[in-house]
Enzyme design. Structure first.
Site, PDB file in Angstrom:
ATOM      1  N   SER A  38       0.830  -1.203   0.000  1.00 10.95           N
ATOM      2  CA  SER A  38       0.000   0.000   0.000  1.00 10.95           C
ATOM      3  C   SER A  38       0.871   1.263   0.000  1.00 10.95           C
ATOM      4  O   SER A  38       1.711   1.422  -0.887  1.00 10.95           O
ATOM      5  CB  SER A  38      -0.960  -0.046   1.197  1.00 10.95           C
ATOM      6  OG  SER A  38      -1.984   0.905   1.064  1.00 10.95           O
ATOM      7  N   ASP A 163      -5.902  -3.252  -2.525  1.00  7.55           N
ATOM      8  CA  ASP A 163      -4.866  -2.917  -1.540  1.00  7.55           C
ATOM      9  C   ASP A 163      -4.218  -4.129  -0.878  1.00  7.55           C
ATOM     10  O   ASP A 163      -4.896  -5.018  -0.360  1.00  7.55           O
ATOM     11  CB  ASP A 163      -5.502  -2.035  -0.466  1.00  7.55           C
ATOM     12  CG  ASP A 163      -4.477  -1.356   0.402  1.00  7.55           C
ATOM     13  OD1 ASP A 163      -3.919  -2.020   1.293  1.00  7.55           O
ATOM     14  OD2 ASP A 163      -4.220  -0.159   0.191  1.00  7.55           O
TER      15      ASP A 163
END
Length: 272
Positions: A38, A163
């Site tokens: 991320s 993500d």
């Protein structure tokens, strides 16, 4: 000895990585491997491309830019409009891509990096983690940072990714699996904060998310093989307002986060 820097996820709290990176590089501690998830994939990609102190200024410039403030900073009205139109996400992915181009340039591949980089994302079709190590860099980093609901999934070769924090928010285990025997964990500080039984619907969501974020790192840390050295760098503590629902939108505390993580990491490293 193979030294890995592991950069965890955490949205705007990822600013702490900059202070940690500065503290490490100033002390001549450089990575042979970078593993990121991320926001950790974004900062980690910049570090892997330029594993020198100059990367700190480049990241500071990016985090202070108007583009960064617009990634999640649109008005709620515009976000709701976009959600009504797309039915899947609140924010414009082109803004994040523009930020990445500003940090990394356009057209880079993993092969162009000075230090090997591993980027984690979650595959929708396979319902499993995916570790990018080759091919176009920006696509992989976009995939790793595609927060569900905030941004649409990133499509790569017909597969959709979201993500990486969903499957591995602090990818310590992957660094060890790839041969690291000294690991510096650059985490955003959430693992230090206590959790309490929820009292509201918002609390339910926050506590559930935090459990899902933390449990794998706790297991990986417990299962580190003998002979592998792990350093979990301190993030410097939360900033005022971090407990609020909209804290993920706040970039006003960026400088404070960087300074706090730098000072805490300097103290930790110099004591070793």
């Amino acid at each position: 000895m193979t030294t890995a820097f592991v950069l965890g996820g955490g949205g705007v709290r990822g600013a702490v990585h900059i202070g940690m990176i500065r503290a490490l590089l100033e002390r001549g501690i450089t990575p042979d491997l970078v593993v990121g998830t991320s926001i950790g994939a974004i900062n980690g990609a910049a570090l892997a491309e330029t594993p020198r102190l100059e990367v700190v200024d480049r990241l500071l410039t990016a985090w202070s830019s108007d583009t960064a403030s617009r990634v999640y900073g649109e008005s709620w009205f515009r976000q709701v409009q976009r959600l009504a139109r797309t039915r899947t996400h609140l924010n414009d992915p082109d803004t994040l891509r523009a930020l990445l181009v500003g940090v990394l340039g356009d057209g880079l591949t993993f092969a162009d990096l000075e230090v090997p980089l591993v980027v984690c994302a979650a595959s929708i079709e396979k319902a499993e983690e995916h570790w990018f190590t080759e091919g176009p860099l920006l696509d992989a980093v976009m995939a790793s940072a595609s927060v569900p609901g905030a941004l649409p999934p990133t499509e790569i070769d017909g597969e959709h990714f979201v993500d990486g924090g969903i499957v591995s928010s602090i990818p310590l285990g992957e660094a060890v699996r790839r041969g690291a025997d000294r690991v510096y964990v650059l985490q955003v500080g959430r693992i230090d904060e206590p959790l309490y039984a929820p009292k509201t619907a918002v609390d339910v969501a926050k506590v559930t998310f935090e459990i899902s974020r933390r449990h794998r790192f706790a297991r990986d840390l417990k299962n580190v093989p003998e002979g592998v050295e792990v350093h979990v760098l301190p993030a410097g503590g939360p900033q005022p307002g971090d407990e609020k629902v909209g804290a993920f939108r706040r970039l006003d505390a960026t400088r404070a986060r960087i300074d706090a993580s730098y000072e805490s990491s300097v103290e930790y490293l110099d004591a070793r």
